[in-house]
Design a protein around this motif. Structure first.
Motif, PDB file in Angstrom:
ATOM      1  N   ILE A 207       0.808  -1.221   0.000  1.00 30.55           N
ATOM      2  CA  ILE A 207       0.000   0.000   0.000  1.00 30.55           C
ATOM      3  C   ILE A 207       0.843   1.274   0.000  1.00 30.55           C
ATOM      4  O   ILE A 207       0.465   2.283  -0.589  1.00 30.55           O
ATOM      5  N   GLY A 208       2.002   1.242   0.665  1.00 31.26           N
ATOM      6  CA  GLY A 208       2.853   2.425   0.708  1.00 31.26           C
ATOM      7  C   GLY A 208       3.209   2.898  -0.698  1.00 31.26           C
ATOM      8  O   GLY A 208       3.261   4.091  -0.978  1.00 31.26           O
ATOM      9  N   LYS A 209       3.448   1.920  -1.559  1.00 29.00           N
ATOM     10  CA  LYS A 209       3.805   2.223  -2.944  1.00 29.00           C
ATOM     11  C   LYS A 209       2.604   2.850  -3.671  1.00 29.00           C
ATOM     12  O   LYS A 209       2.764   3.799  -4.446  1.00 29.00           O
ATOM     13  N   GLU A 210       1.405   2.301  -3.393  1.00 28.06           N
ATOM     14  CA  GLU A 210       0.182   2.848  -3.999  1.00 28.06           C
ATOM     15  C   GLU A 210      -0.018   4.300  -3.573  1.00 28.06           C
ATOM     16  O   GLU A 210      -0.376   5.166  -4.362  1.00 28.06           O
ATOM     17  N   LEU A 211       0.209   4.546  -2.280  1.00 24.31           N
ATOM     18  CA  LEU A 211       0.037   5.900  -1.746  1.00 24.31           C
ATOM     19  C   LEU A 211       1.012   6.855  -2.431  1.00 24.31           C
ATOM     20  O   LEU A 211       0.642   7.954  -2.854  1.00 24.31           O
ATOM     21  N   GLU A 212       2.260   6.423  -2.556  1.00 28.53           N
ATOM     22  CA  GLU A 212       3.263   7.270  -3.200  1.00 28.53           C
ATOM     23  C   GLU A 212       2.850   7.590  -4.641  1.00 28.53           C
ATOM     24  O   GLU A 212       2.915   8.744  -5.082  1.00 28.53           O
ATOM     25  N   LYS A 213       2.384   6.561  -5.353  1.00 27.31           N
ATOM     26  CA  LYS A 213       1.960   6.765  -6.757  1.00 27.31           C
ATOM     27  C   LYS A 213       0.824   7.776  -6.828  1.00 27.31           C
ATOM     28  O   LYS A 213       0.805   8.656  -7.683  1.00 27.31           O
ATOM     29  N   PHE A 214      -0.128   7.644  -5.904  1.00 30.84           N
ATOM     30  CA  PHE A 214      -1.284   8.536  -5.895  1.00 30.84           C
ATOM     31  C   PHE A 214      -0.840   9.973  -5.613  1.00 30.84           C
ATOM     32  O   PHE A 214      -1.260  10.917  -6.285  1.00 30.84           O
ATOM     33  N   VAL A 215       0.037  10.145  -4.637  1.00 31.84           N
ATOM     34  CA  VAL A 215       0.514  11.499  -4.309  1.00 31.84           C
ATOM     35  C   VAL A 215       1.292  12.076  -5.498  1.00 31.84           C
ATOM     36  O   VAL A 215       1.146  13.248  -5.835  1.00 31.84           O
ATOM     37  N   ASP A 216       2.083  11.230  -6.145  1.00 30.30           N
ATOM     38  CA  ASP A 216       2.838  11.691  -7.325  1.00 30.30           C
ATOM     39  C   ASP A 216       1.914  12.175  -8.435  1.00 30.30           C
ATOM     40  O   ASP A 216       2.285  13.046  -9.217  1.00 30.30           O
ATOM     41  N   SER A 217       0.718  11.561  -8.500  1.00 28.13           N
ATOM     42  CA  SER A 217      -0.193  11.906  -9.601  1.00 28.13           C
ATOM     43  C   SER A 217      -0.965  13.209  -9.347  1.00 28.13           C
ATOM     44  O   SER A 217      -1.672  13.697 -10.223  1.00 28.13           O
ATOM     45  N   ILE A 218      -0.836  13.776  -8.146  1.00 22.48           N
ATOM     46  CA  ILE A 218      -1.536  15.038  -7.859  1.00 22.48           C
ATOM     47  C   ILE A 218      -0.842  16.156  -8.658  1.00 22.48           C
ATOM     48  O   ILE A 218       0.396  16.275  -8.592  1.00 22.48           O
ATOM     49  N   PRO A 219      -1.594  16.976  -9.410  1.00 20.38           N
ATOM     50  CA  PRO A 219      -0.949  18.051 -10.189  1.00 20.38           C
ATOM     51  C   PRO A 219      -0.082  18.936  -9.282  1.00 20.38           C
ATOM     52  O   PRO A 219      -0.452  19.193  -8.135  1.00 20.38           O
ATOM     53  N   SER A 220       1.061  19.397  -9.828  1.00 17.30           N
ATOM     54  CA  SER A 220       2.021  20.088  -8.957  1.00 17.30           C
ATOM     55  C   SER A 220       1.469  21.388  -8.362  1.00 17.30           C
ATOM     56  O   SER A 220       1.801  21.737  -7.231  1.00 17.30           O
ATOM     57  N   ASP A 221       0.595  22.112  -9.107  1.00 18.15           N
ATOM     58  CA  ASP A 221       0.062  23.357  -8.517  1.00 18.15           C
ATOM     59  C   ASP A 221      -0.851  23.043  -7.327  1.00 18.15           C
ATOM     60  O   ASP A 221      -0.879  23.764  -6.327  1.00 18.15           O
ATOM     61  N   LEU A 222      -1.543  21.912  -7.416  1.00 27.40           N
ATOM     62  CA  LEU A 222      -2.410  21.512  -6.297  1.00 27.40           C
ATOM     63  C   LEU A 222      -1.545  21.098  -5.096  1.00 27.40           C
ATOM     64  O   LEU A 222      -1.815  21.478  -3.952  1.00 27.40           O
ATOM     65  N   LYS A 223      -0.481  20.365  -5.403  1.00 24.44           N
ATOM     66  CA  LYS A 223       0.440  19.950  -4.326  1.00 24.44           C
ATOM     67  C   LYS A 223       1.021  21.165  -3.620  1.00 24.44           C
ATOM     68  O   LYS A 223       1.157  21.192  -2.406  1.00 24.44           O
ATOM     69  N   GLU A 224       1.370  22.162  -4.438  1.00 26.78           N
ATOM     70  CA  GLU A 224       1.934  23.387  -3.866  1.00 26.78           C
ATOM     71  C   GLU A 224       0.941  24.062  -2.923  1.00 26.78           C
ATOM     72  O   GLU A 224       1.298  24.523  -1.837  1.00 26.78           O
ATOM     73  N   SER A 225      -0.341  24.073  -3.340  1.00 29.19           N
ATOM     74  CA  SER A 225      -1.347  24.707  -2.475  1.00 29.19           C
ATOM     75  C   SER A 225      -1.516  23.891  -1.191  1.00 29.19           C
ATOM     76  O   SER A 225      -1.688  24.440  -0.108  1.00 29.19           O
ATOM     77  N   PHE A 226      -1.440  22.551  -1.299  1.00 30.13           N
ATOM     78  CA  PHE A 226      -1.528  21.705  -0.102  1.00 30.13           C
ATOM     79  C   PHE A 226      -0.369  22.004   0.855  1.00 30.13           C
ATOM     80  O   PHE A 226      -0.536  22.033   2.065  1.00 30.13           O
TER      81      PHE A 226
END
Ligand code: AMP
Ligand code: ZN
Length: 440
Positions: A207-226
């Motif tokens: 699951i850790g790998k799945e979580l990492e993949k999911f976080v990686d797929s978040i658009p970078s501008d959204l990640k920045e706002s998070f």
């Protein structure tokens, strides 16, 4: 004439080989086997390896009895196919056997260990019972595909071991001299990541790998706002609180014993779901935010604790040797275990610690980071072979065949189990002798 000699010499060098180890690992839910070869004093070479993993998705986690049965039903056939493929027969056995002895689930470890004892007896070859966590750390000695030109870590070095069962910061002065600077006071980081990811809605075996993949797929501008949304209290857009553990007013800035703690991540998440999503599915944006913050704050906590250890056991520029009171220069930092395959963790460690120097001479020299290849971060038999060969070669010992699994085995008590046997000089020399083509 001379040409013939050169050719013969060349053939001998090409055929030159060291001793070979067959390694088994079965401490959790992976049945693993590997064949390694090592010239004395050199880094081992992996000849072949294989892994079979129990699928625990239906159980929602690893069930020890299921894992025990899995190993019992797979190890013999896995070994038989593997040996056939690699030309290992009773008349051409490996030189030594290495097998995980602990720590781990007793049934799982036992399945591999008993089988390895049988091979050791049948082939008349020494068995080395290996500490699983030492394997995770020492596998960083193998040449890495992403860090080709970095030499192997040299003692003394620091190691962050972060897996499904352990979270440790260790100072290794030699293969058996380990000082644990920080351990977890509750669950391990991988366990916390798995449980939190399950709460957010992820399913799967790793699951850790799945979580990492999911976080990686978040658009970078959204990640920045998070990134800009603070969660030290619930006064934010998502009303989600996720504070750094052990940082409250009642905690000493530098505690008497430095520990990691991961249970609060799970309890914060559960409380949040109960309050805001009881019986409801989490919407995508919230899921992205939760996944991002869980991964980020868990890693921030790891960094926070490492920094506290550096303050406590030195002054950022040097670590003190508890025994002598002298300072120790650390040049290498090894990050290993399943969670070490996470690229964000790797990035954060380098960014945060790289500016600090642990050199005793106070020179502002950067740490060299060692990250094993991602395929070798999670449980595998290669790491057991690497550690077993180092124990064999440096300490000249083997395990007595009375060895039993050790469920909890502190890393700094590897040699105190009382069942190591010193190798006879003749046996050691025979195995270590570099072999030519004719001997194969
Ligand atoms: P180990 O106990 O060393 O076999 O590692 C297994 C643990 O590592 C499990 O808890 C996994 O969820 C975790 N893990 C594996 N890959 C990753 C990753 N890419 N990011 C975070 N955790 C991971
Ligand atoms: Zn492990």
């Amino acid at each position: 004439m001379l040409g013939g000699y050169v050719l013969k010499r060349k053939a001998a060098l090409i055929g030159r080989r060291g001793y070979r180890a067959l390694a088994l690992e079965s401490s959790c839910d992976d049945s693993c086997i590997a064949l390694l070869e090592k010239l004395p004093g050199e880094v081992p070479r992996v000849i072949d390896q294989e892994k079979k993993t129990l699928n625990s998705v239906a159980f929602g986690g690893i069930v020890p009895t299921e894992a025990h049965n899995f190993h019992q039903s797979h190890i013999a056939n896995l070994t038989s196919d593997f040996c056939r493929r690699n030309g290992i027969t009773p008349s051409n056995p490996p030189d030594i056997l290495c097998c995980t002895r602990g720590p781990g689930m007793t049934g799982s470890v036992s399945a591999g260990l008993q089988f390895a004892k049988g091979l050791s007896l049948g082939w008349n070859r020494p068995l080395v019972g290996v500490h699983h966590m030492l394997g995770h750390i020492l596998v960083a000695k193998l040449s890495k595909s992403e860090q080709k030109h970095i030499p192997e870590p040299k003692y003394p070095f620091l190691s962050l071991l972060c897996s499904g069962g352990h979270t440790l910061l260790v100072l290794l002065r030699s293969i058996i001299d380990h000082q644990i600077l920080a351990d977890t006071q509750d669950i391990a980081v991988g366990d916390a990541i798995d449980k939190c990811a399950r709460e957010i809605g992820f399913r799967g075996n790793m699951i850790g790998k799945e979580l990492e993949k999911f976080v990686d797929s978040i658009p970078s501008d959204l990640k920045e706002s998070f990134q800009n949304i603070r969660t030290n209290n619930s006064d934010n857009k998502f009303k989600f609180q996720l504070a750094l553990p052990l940082r409250g007013p009642k905690h000493k800035k530098i505690p008497d014993t430095v520990t990691f703690s991961f249970t609060s991540f799970l309890s914060s998440l559960r409380a949040y779901k109960e309050k805001h999503f009881k019986g409801l599915e989490i919407d995508l944006l919230t899921k992205q935010f939760l996944a991002y913050k869980i991964q980020e704050v868990i890693f921030d906590h790891i960094l926070d604790r490492i920094n506290i250890c550096l303050l406590k056991y030195g002054n950022n520029k040097k670590l003190y040797d508890q025994a002598s009171g002298e300072t120790i220069g650390i040049k290498d930092f090894v990050c290993s275990g399943g969670v070490a395959s996470n690229r964000r963790l790797r990035q954060k460690l380098c960014a945060d610690l790289n500016s600090k120097s642990l050199r005793s001479d106070g020179q502002n020299e950067k740490l060299t980071f060692h990250f094993p290849d991602i395929s070798l971060c999670t449980d595998n038999a290669v790491m057991i072979g690497v550690a077993g060969m180092e124990i064999f070669e440096q300490l000249e010992v083997k395990s007595d065949l009375s060895v039993v699994p050790i469920r909890k085995w502190p890393l700094n008590e590897i040699m105190s189990t009382g069942d190591w046997i010193e190798l006879q000089e003749e046996e050691f020399k025979r195995i270590m002798a570099v072999k030519g083509t004719d001997d194969i």
